[in-house]
Design a protein around this motif. Sequence first.
Motif, PDB file in Angstrom:
ATOM      1  N   VAL A 186     -13.094  29.978  44.015  1.00  0.00           N
ATOM      2  CA  VAL A 186     -13.475  29.337  42.760  1.00  0.00           C
ATOM      3  C   VAL A 186     -13.078  27.864  42.825  1.00  0.00           C
ATOM      4  CG1 VAL A 186     -13.144  29.258  40.267  1.00  0.00           C
ATOM      5  CG2 VAL A 186     -13.213  31.466  41.427  1.00  0.00           C
ATOM      6  N   LEU A 187     -14.024  26.972  42.545  1.00  0.00           N
ATOM      7  CA  LEU A 187     -13.734  25.547  42.495  1.00  0.00           C
ATOM      8  C   LEU A 187     -13.260  25.193  41.101  1.00  0.00           C
ATOM      9  CD1 LEU A 187     -13.830  22.658  43.658  1.00  0.00           C
ATOM     10  CD2 LEU A 187     -16.201  22.527  42.851  1.00  0.00           C
ATOM     11  N   ARG A 188     -12.055  24.677  40.975  1.00  0.00           N
ATOM     12  CA  ARG A 188     -11.508  24.265  39.692  1.00  0.00           C
ATOM     13  C   ARG A 188     -11.265  22.759  39.730  1.00  0.00           C
ATOM     14  NH1 ARG A 188      -6.362  27.778  38.607  1.00  0.00           N
ATOM     15  NH2 ARG A 188      -6.596  26.910  36.523  1.00  0.00           N
ATOM     16  N   ARG A 189     -11.792  22.059  38.725  1.00  0.00           N
ATOM     17  CA  ARG A 189     -11.642  20.614  38.691  1.00  0.00           C
ATOM     18  C   ARG A 189     -10.940  20.178  37.416  1.00  0.00           C
ATOM     19  NH1 ARG A 189     -17.468  18.223  40.097  1.00  0.00           N
ATOM     20  NH2 ARG A 189     -18.108  19.761  38.569  1.00  0.00           N
ATOM     21  N   LYS A 190     -10.248  19.081  37.511  1.00  0.00           N
ATOM     22  CA  LYS A 190      -9.517  18.563  36.365  1.00  0.00           C
ATOM     23  C   LYS A 190     -10.475  18.104  35.283  1.00  0.00           C
ATOM     24  CE  LYS A 190      -5.756  15.363  35.246  1.00  0.00           C
ATOM     25  NZ  LYS A 190      -4.844  14.317  35.787  1.00  0.00           N
ATOM     26  N   VAL A 191     -10.172  18.448  34.025  1.00  0.00           N
ATOM     27  CA  VAL A 191     -11.019  18.031  32.906  1.00  0.00           C
ATOM     28  C   VAL A 191     -10.295  17.018  32.057  1.00  0.00           C
ATOM     29  CG1 VAL A 191     -12.278  20.191  32.860  1.00  0.00           C
ATOM     30  CG2 VAL A 191     -10.218  19.967  31.488  1.00  0.00           C
ATOM     31  N   GLN A 246     -17.707  23.631  53.030  1.00  0.00           N
ATOM     32  CA  GLN A 246     -17.338  24.659  54.010  1.00  0.00           C
ATOM     33  C   GLN A 246     -17.164  26.040  53.390  1.00  0.00           C
ATOM     34  OE1 GLN A 246     -13.805  23.000  55.730  1.00  0.00           O
ATOM     35  NE2 GLN A 246     -14.901  21.420  56.872  1.00  0.00           N
ATOM     36  N   ILE A 247     -17.082  26.104  52.049  1.00  0.00           N
ATOM     37  CA  ILE A 247     -16.884  27.384  51.369  1.00  0.00           C
ATOM     38  C   ILE A 247     -18.194  28.178  51.379  1.00  0.00           C
ATOM     39  CG2 ILE A 247     -16.283  28.509  49.201  1.00  0.00           C
ATOM     40  CD1 ILE A 247     -14.640  25.991  48.532  1.00  0.00           C
ATOM     41  N   ALA A 299     -26.871  17.410  39.996  1.00  0.00           N
ATOM     42  CA  ALA A 299     -26.625  18.841  40.219  1.00  0.00           C
ATOM     43  C   ALA A 299     -25.565  19.043  41.297  1.00  0.00           C
ATOM     44  CB  ALA A 299     -27.928  19.533  40.618  1.00  0.00           C
ATOM     45  N   LEU A 300     -25.657  18.289  42.376  1.00  0.00           N
ATOM     46  CA  LEU A 300     -24.683  18.425  43.466  1.00  0.00           C
ATOM     47  C   LEU A 300     -23.284  18.034  43.015  1.00  0.00           C
ATOM     48  CD1 LEU A 300     -26.699  17.011  46.506  1.00  0.00           C
ATOM     49  CD2 LEU A 300     -26.297  19.401  45.910  1.00  0.00           C
ATOM     50  N   GLU A 301     -23.202  17.049  42.128  1.00  0.00           N
ATOM     51  CA  GLU A 301     -21.894  16.655  41.612  1.00  0.00           C
ATOM     52  C   GLU A 301     -21.321  17.731  40.701  1.00  0.00           C
ATOM     53  OE1 GLU A 301     -19.719  12.693  39.850  1.00  0.00           O
ATOM     54  OE2 GLU A 301     -21.719  13.164  39.087  1.00  0.00           O
ATOM     55  N   SER A 302     -22.174  18.303  39.857  1.00  0.00           N
ATOM     56  CA  SER A 302     -21.693  19.352  38.950  1.00  0.00           C
ATOM     57  C   SER A 302     -21.215  20.573  39.723  1.00  0.00           C
ATOM     58  CB  SER A 302     -22.791  19.749  37.956  1.00  0.00           C
ATOM     59  OG  SER A 302     -23.837  20.457  38.603  1.00  0.00           O
ATOM     60  N   GLU A 303     -21.779  20.793  40.909  1.00  0.00           N
ATOM     61  CA  GLU A 303     -21.395  21.923  41.751  1.00  0.00           C
ATOM     62  C   GLU A 303     -20.228  21.594  42.680  1.00  0.00           C
ATOM     63  OE1 GLU A 303     -25.997  23.633  41.868  1.00  0.00           O
ATOM     64  OE2 GLU A 303     -25.152  22.565  43.567  1.00  0.00           O
ATOM     65  N   GLY A 304     -19.783  20.344  42.645  1.00  0.00           N
ATOM     66  CA  GLY A 304     -18.601  19.963  43.412  1.00  0.00           C
ATOM     67  C   GLY A 304     -18.856  19.535  44.837  1.00  0.00           C
ATOM     68  N   PHE A 305     -20.119  19.463  45.269  1.00  0.00           N
ATOM     69  CA  PHE A 305     -20.411  19.100  46.650  1.00  0.00           C
ATOM     70  C   PHE A 305     -20.222  17.607  46.915  1.00  0.00           C
ATOM     71  CE2 PHE A 305     -23.207  22.945  46.164  1.00  0.00           C
ATOM     72  CZ  PHE A 305     -22.448  23.759  46.992  1.00  0.00           C
ATOM     73  N   ILE A 306     -20.380  16.802  45.879  1.00  0.00           N
ATOM     74  CA  ILE A 306     -20.180  15.360  46.011  1.00  0.00           C
ATOM     75  C   ILE A 306     -19.394  14.864  44.806  1.00  0.00           C
ATOM     76  CG2 ILE A 306     -22.305  14.962  47.344  1.00  0.00           C
ATOM     77  CD1 ILE A 306     -23.624  13.982  44.735  1.00  0.00           C
ATOM     78  N   THR A 307     -18.819  13.665  44.947  1.00  0.00           N
ATOM     79  CA  THR A 307     -18.132  13.000  43.841  1.00  0.00           C
ATOM     80  C   THR A 307     -18.642  11.570  43.769  1.00  0.00           C
ATOM     81  OG1 THR A 307     -16.133  14.336  44.109  1.00  0.00           O
ATOM     82  CG2 THR A 307     -15.902  12.258  42.910  1.00  0.00           C
ATOM     83  N   ARG A 308     -19.064  11.155  42.585  1.00  0.00           N
ATOM     84  CA  ARG A 308     -19.577   9.790  42.415  1.00  0.00           C
ATOM     85  C   ARG A 308     -18.585   8.963  41.611  1.00  0.00           C
ATOM     86  NH1 ARG A 308     -25.717  10.629  40.403  1.00  0.00           N
ATOM     87  NH2 ARG A 308     -24.706  12.076  38.982  1.00  0.00           N
ATOM     88  N   ARG A 309     -18.268   7.791  42.144  1.00  0.00           N
ATOM     89  CA  ARG A 309     -17.352   6.875  41.475  1.00  0.00           C
ATOM     90  C   ARG A 309     -17.924   5.461  41.517  1.00  0.00           C
ATOM     91  NH1 ARG A 309     -15.634  10.817  39.774  1.00  0.00           N
ATOM     92  NH2 ARG A 309     -13.518  11.685  39.818  1.00  0.00           N
ATOM     93  N   ARG A 310     -17.937   4.830  40.353  1.00  0.00           N
ATOM     94  CA  ARG A 310     -18.437   3.463  40.275  1.00  0.00           C
ATOM     95  C   ARG A 310     -17.557   2.548  41.134  1.00  0.00           C
ATOM     96  NH1 ARG A 310     -21.808   1.172  36.716  1.00  0.00           N
ATOM     97  NH2 ARG A 310     -21.704   3.024  35.358  1.00  0.00           N
ATOM     98  N   GLY A 311     -18.188   1.740  41.934  1.00  0.00           N
ATOM     99  CA  GLY A 311     -17.460   0.810  42.791  1.00  0.00           C
ATOM    100  C   GLY A 311     -17.071   1.401  44.126  1.00  0.00           C
ATOM    101  N   ILE A 312     -17.175   2.721  44.260  1.00  0.00           N
ATOM    102  CA  ILE A 312     -16.826   3.391  45.519  1.00  0.00           C
ATOM    103  C   ILE A 312     -18.062   3.989  46.178  1.00  0.00           C
ATOM    104  CG2 ILE A 312     -15.493   5.266  46.570  1.00  0.00           C
ATOM    105  CD1 ILE A 312     -13.395   4.886  44.420  1.00  0.00           C
ATOM    106  N   GLY A 313     -18.897   4.633  45.363  1.00  0.00           N
ATOM    107  CA  GLY A 313     -20.105   5.256  45.879  1.00  0.00           C
ATOM    108  C   GLY A 313     -20.069   6.764  45.718  1.00  0.00           C
ATOM    109  N   THR A 314     -20.901   7.439  46.475  1.00  0.00           N
ATOM    110  CA  THR A 314     -21.013   8.902  46.415  1.00  0.00           C
ATOM    111  C   THR A 314     -20.319   9.514  47.622  1.00  0.00           C
ATOM    112  OG1 THR A 314     -23.136   8.724  45.264  1.00  0.00           O
ATOM    113  CG2 THR A 314     -22.603  10.843  46.265  1.00  0.00           C
TER     114      THR A 314
END
Length: 247
Positions: A242-247, A81-82, A58-73
């Motif tokens: 508005v948070l806009r992310r690349k798709v 801050q918004i 849920a936090l990732e879908s809301e943009g608060f965190i980003t998870r990447r394999r090999g890097i972490g959360t």
Amino acid sequence: MSDIPKIDNEELSSKARKVMIAMLRDGAFDAKGRLPSEEVLAQKLGISRTVVRDVLAALESEGFITRRRGIGTIVNKHVLQIVSRLDLEKEFFEELADAGYMPSIAYVKPGRMRADQHAAKRLMINEGDELIVIERLMLADQRPAILCFDHIPKELVIDPTYQDKDLEPPVFQFLEQFCQRSVEMDLTKIEPCLADKNLAAIFQIPEGSPILHLDEVGYDLRQQPILLSKEYYAPGILEFTVLRRKV
């Protein structure tokens, strides 16, 4: 012995999400800029890894965190801050409180009307069908801040014993209790407009002042439109991002 109510995963996830967001905003993970493993979080929070996984998703879908394999959360500090985001659904009280205001309700006016062409199209009903309408004015530190008109098709009401007082709490409660429906998602049109005589009087601003107008339709799980909301925001109170992310 009295029955002990069970806390389902959804309720637990909601509580855990609030705790996690508070920790993120308080800088609990600033030292590394990343979250610990799911196992460590589960131990620290006293919940299962399944609930942790749901919260992180849920936090990732809301943009608060980003998870990447090999890097972490990774913690997205700039997003945390918004204060006010248009892409996240919040109750009016929560929205104003998060922005640092003391929220209150000036009035709630239930009513009835026949669906005009616009409402009929947005709610996928026939023009002239009966609508339940709730006009609600929210205050921020006693200043008129948000004017909302909620429209519910009368045909959705399963329990006709409701009273006008039942329309005073947030509209989602009425939908769940008397229509047995819940809003699962919203589609919102953002339309700037100029305050007419009525809006200018309500917001105590000059006629013709620019204000933000949201024309929003709420859909249930079956993708049926069940709620049309027309929201007007007084200028100078809430600043939306508005948070806009690349798709």
